[in-house]
Scaffold this motif. Sequence first.
Motif, mmCIF file in Angstrom:
data_model
loop_
_atom_site.group_PDB
_atom_site.id
_atom_site.type_symbol
_atom_site.label_atom_id
_atom_site.label_comp_id
_atom_site.label_asym_id
_atom_site.label_seq_id
_atom_site.Cartn_x
_atom_site.Cartn_y
_atom_site.Cartn_z
ATOM 1 N N VAL A 191 1.165 -1.621 -0.032
ATOM 2 C CA VAL A 191 -0.021 0.029 -0.232
ATOM 3 C C VAL A 191 0.897 1.470 -0.134
ATOM 4 N N PHE A 192 1.954 1.333 0.590
ATOM 5 C CA PHE A 192 3.187 2.266 0.916
ATOM 6 C C PHE A 192 4.173 1.768 -0.060
ATOM 7 N N PRO A 193 5.472 2.594 -0.075
ATOM 8 C CA PRO A 193 6.549 1.816 -0.633
ATOM 9 C C PRO A 193 7.642 1.501 0.499
ATOM 10 N N GLU A 194 8.404 0.284 -0.069
ATOM 11 C CA GLU A 194 8.531 -0.229 0.635
ATOM 12 C C GLU A 194 9.139 0.405 2.345
ATOM 13 N N PHE A 195 9.268 1.413 2.124
ATOM 14 C CA PHE A 195 10.431 2.322 3.216
ATOM 15 C C PHE A 195 9.643 2.403 4.046
ATOM 16 N N VAL A 196 8.427 2.237 4.196
ATOM 17 C CA VAL A 196 7.123 2.789 5.080
ATOM 18 C C VAL A 196 7.214 2.327 5.950
ATOM 19 N N ARG A 197 6.994 1.921 7.319
ATOM 20 C CA ARG A 197 6.388 1.522 8.833
ATOM 21 C C ARG A 197 5.635 2.365 9.198
ATOM 22 N N ILE A 198 4.319 1.593 9.481
ATOM 23 C CA ILE A 198 2.907 2.037 10.511
ATOM 24 C C ILE A 198 2.903 1.647 11.742
ATOM 25 N N HIS A 199 2.758 1.682 13.301
ATOM 26 C CA HIS A 199 2.995 1.377 14.279
ATOM 27 C C HIS A 199 1.851 1.595 14.914
ATOM 28 N N GLU A 200 1.496 1.094 16.133
ATOM 29 C CA GLU A 200 0.359 1.229 17.067
ATOM 30 C C GLU A 200 1.324 1.117 18.564
ATOM 31 N N GLN A 201 1.456 2.424 19.098
ATOM 32 C CA GLN A 201 2.259 2.406 20.842
ATOM 33 C C GLN A 201 1.057 2.701 21.507
ATOM 34 N N PRO A 202 0.189 1.967 21.422
ATOM 35 C CA PRO A 202 -0.814 2.003 23.111
ATOM 36 C C PRO A 202 -0.934 2.299 24.516
ATOM 37 N N HIS A 203 0.738 1.859 24.303
ATOM 38 C CA HIS A 203 1.276 1.734 25.976
ATOM 39 C C HIS A 203 2.678 2.750 26.274
ATOM 40 N N LEU A 204 2.302 3.932 25.696
ATOM 41 C CA LEU A 204 3.415 5.033 25.748
ATOM 42 C C LEU A 204 3.035 5.827 26.914
ATOM 43 N N LYS A 205 3.736 5.590 27.990
ATOM 44 C CA LYS A 205 3.672 6.892 29.138
ATOM 45 C C LYS A 205 2.985 8.626 28.689
ATOM 46 N N ILE A 247 4.215 6.832 12.469
ATOM 47 C CA ILE A 247 4.543 6.434 10.939
ATOM 48 C C ILE A 247 6.512 6.682 11.064
ATOM 49 N N ASP A 248 6.884 5.525 11.258
ATOM 50 C CA ASP A 248 8.491 5.331 11.400
ATOM 51 C C ASP A 248 9.156 6.631 10.933
ATOM 52 N N PRO A 249 9.680 7.912 11.204
ATOM 53 C CA PRO A 249 10.432 8.954 10.863
ATOM 54 C C PRO A 249 11.876 7.903 9.876
ATOM 55 N N GLY A 250 12.070 9.505 8.927
ATOM 56 C CA GLY A 250 12.987 9.701 8.135
ATOM 57 C C GLY A 250 13.883 9.642 8.611
ATOM 58 N N THR A 251 15.572 10.488 8.046
ATOM 59 C CA THR A 251 16.190 10.946 8.227
ATOM 60 C C THR A 251 17.057 12.637 8.760
ATOM 61 N N LEU A 252 15.591 13.174 7.589
ATOM 62 C CA LEU A 252 15.635 13.936 7.020
ATOM 63 C C LEU A 252 14.691 15.274 8.058
ATOM 64 N N ASP A 253 15.481 15.984 8.437
ATOM 65 C CA ASP A 253 15.122 17.430 9.356
ATOM 66 C C ASP A 253 13.361 18.146 8.619
ATOM 67 N N PHE A 254 12.920 18.927 8.824
ATOM 68 C CA PHE A 254 12.276 19.724 7.750
ATOM 69 C C PHE A 254 12.756 20.681 7.265
ATOM 70 N N ASP A 255 14.288 21.121 7.121
ATOM 71 C CA ASP A 255 15.091 21.946 5.289
ATOM 72 C C ASP A 255 15.021 20.735 4.695
ATOM 73 N N GLY A 256 16.040 19.196 5.444
ATOM 74 C CA GLY A 256 15.996 18.171 4.701
ATOM 75 C C GLY A 256 14.872 18.486 3.423
ATOM 76 N N MET A 257 13.646 17.945 4.366
ATOM 77 C CA MET A 257 12.246 17.874 3.827
ATOM 78 C C MET A 257 12.266 18.994 2.668
ATOM 79 N N LEU A 258 12.909 19.871 2.486
ATOM 80 C CA LEU A 258 12.844 21.088 1.690
ATOM 81 C C LEU A 258 13.349 21.125 0.127
#
Lengths: 443, 480
Positions: free
Chosen positions: A277-291, A346-357
Amino acid sequence: MQNQEQINQLKNTVQDLLDEAKKQGATAAEAGLSQDNGLSVSVRLGEVETLEYHCDQGLGVTVYFGQRKGSASTTDLSLASIKETVSAACSIARFTSEDSFSGLPEQQLLATEFPDLELYHPWDVNADKAIALATECEDAARSFHPEISNSEGASVNSHQGIRVMGNSLGFLQGYAATRHSLSCSVLAQRGDSMQRDYWYSVARNALHLESAVSIGNKAAERTLRRLEGRSLSTRQCPVLYCAETASGLLGSFIGAISGGNLYRKSSFLLDALGTQVFPEFVRIHEQPHLKAALGSAAYDGEGVATKPRDIVTGGILQGYVLGTYSARKLGMQSTGNAGGVHNLTIDPGTLDFDGMLKELNTGLLVTELMGQGVNMVTGDYSRGAAGFWVENGQIQYPVEEITIAGNLKDMLKNIVAIGNDVDYRGNIRTGSILVEQLSIAGE
Amino acid sequence: MTDLLNLARQAVLTPSGLQDGDIEKIMNCLLSASVDDADIYFQSSHSESWVMEGGIIKEGSHSIEQGAGVRAVSGEKTGFAYSDRIELPVLLEAAGNVKAIVRHGQQAQMGMIKTAKWPRYYPIVNPLPSLATLQKIDLLKTVDSETRKLDPRIEEVIVSLSGTYENILVANQDGSLSADVRPLVRMNVSVIVEENGRREQGSMGGGGRSDYNYFTEQERALNYGKEAVRQALVNLEAGEAPAGNMTVVLGPGWPGILLHEAIGHGLEGDFNRKGTSAFSGRVGERVASDLCTVVDDGTLPGRRGSLSIDDEGTPTEQTILIENGILKGYMQDKLNARLMGVKSTGNGRRESYAHLPMPRMTNTYMLPGQHDPEEIIKSVKKGLYAKNFAGGQVDITSGKFVFSASEAYLIEDGKITRPVKGATLIGNGPDVLTKVSMVGNDLELDSGVGTCGKDGQSVPVGVGQPTLKIDGLTVGGTSV
């Protein structure tokens, strides 16, 4: 602890509800109860505008007579009202149809462990303190720049509440939670161009709120940068969704894999389980027990245990978002999502906002979306947008009065990069998202 | 009118044993500080809903909401507290908290309780028992089975029916006590159709301030089903929508949400008092072509957006917003009217006792013009004909608004040629009506489905318009 006493008291009321349901002939029942109170103040142009004391309560009950179901709710928690509410639910269940998929969750799926998720952090804020904080925030925004011309004010909200739920399978649990926020919205004017924008911070623990000055400054900055926006000519180009707008994109994806839309076959992702459904590098997960996180819960709206899990791994859809009823309709098991997802990440990549621009290079940065133009059945997507035109990784000028359009199925597949500029203020945690190509309509 | 007041007293106060004397006590507590305005709002609301899906009666629910809100206003400051317990000690405590907003001042006393007279625009009726439960079930089943018969491509039909019976009582500091009994019913049919693997949806509903018999009159319920199926089948044929700026013809009725979003919100008194609306300070100026006259009217009999009195006890009226293109005035509640030196227009509305009132629309529509709708289509060489809409949104400061078409067609050489997929339309509120070049003679009001959201508060509203031609609006399709 005072809370524990109140929780126990409310548990007794829920038990009374369940007992009353049984007495009135129900074969199974589920009941929930909530009590909330809070304070909101808003300050505008340096003066108090509103001071509000909130105090809400409500109970709801669902009864089953075999496979027939009825529900009722009320804001009156008196004993007489409990009887009436149960009897209203029972009388409805006499008219609804047999539905072989209806009923309580399977016993073995109910939560049995209740870790302290640290959701309760009372804030000793009174009206005077809240007014002072809101004033500080609005002052910071108004004094930020001479073009800040007007204000919609700054607000402080502090809420605490207790939720208790139980069912006739013996589940009976409750917890206390808090939620505090600080927000600011100002206007800027230059010539004929008038713009408004805002910034806010929200947290379970008031200590985690962004500072009043920082919120005020950001509100002002965000407003100023929108001045003298222009439309674009109609074209196709890559689009970078900032983190706040990217969460809406993921929200549409979650809608499409939610049980209700799937069993009604009103989703553009029917039968997508196990597919790319997404490109290969995408991971999406649920973390219900985060403090202390905003979307944390040990159990869902039906008492089913929540579990950390991957929804998308390697771009492939691993699971749906299901409650008990929709799971049975699909021949599956509840995923503990009655009432929605929990800290979807969604697992973040390595680029910050400026990198994304820079990655966007030349295209549209979208910072605001308007309207409801998402068709869940077909995935057709067409929404009003505002943002910035970007060339060679540099913001050029603000853009408004345009639409962006495409099909969500393609848009999800055509994600090029995900930033590490994650917005933690909601139940969906994502950085900015770059989508390869969309249609822009403008002048 | 006394009957109405007694009815509301019975529904709202009697269950908790509160008397008129108690209202005076709470009000006098509020008035022990110097306030410009104070009110106590009592509400009791009973509602139910039924859903038929997959050919079975799947859900039914019943809910009771009741409570009281206490408000004190001084200058631009508002203090507010509410409780779901309509009990004297609770409300006295609320009043004590609320008046803290005003720190000094003179003490006043509530005037003698008096009741005013005003016209009513809907019947005093409780819709919930207007049909027996079995009749409600039969209605749902009939609509479901008749709709399914309409076309073999229908995959799913969902029919819902809901009703609310609401009693309100508003006490003001001058001693006036106003009551309203507000019935509201709503029905909806949505369908999913499938052909060759392609799926589309259609949806139609309606309702108003009436009882459930509204849906059996004129076969309304069955017609909702027919209309939902027609829309879904049109969408099965729809191609890519065009993208860019073009002439747009809006159909009559529900497309009036253009007026609600582009004009209406920007003309609410609070934004204009604060100077945050794109329309601020523009009364007397031209904001539309001279073909346009737009009103907000809470007095239309039985409409979903109608109110006999608003939530501050002010009788509603027909307020002229734009007359022949000139901005005439704003929609006001008491607070904003007082601060702007005008009279309330009866637009002070609140979602419930737990929310503060603010200026809100009732039924907003444009008066009819001269042109035959066919003539309007004929005049367009290339453009879009948008017949149905899903919803909209506006940024009142920049004036930018959107609304999303759910049924649209291309116009080519004066003829409607083929359906195109739904698309979002975007424009600038203060400009859009200046580009109206033709107004149809076919004014229609919507079928009674609108709900408007503002500051997190939802209220039922109505919209309407005749066929309109707009010379240039941005259409957000994919076909570049």
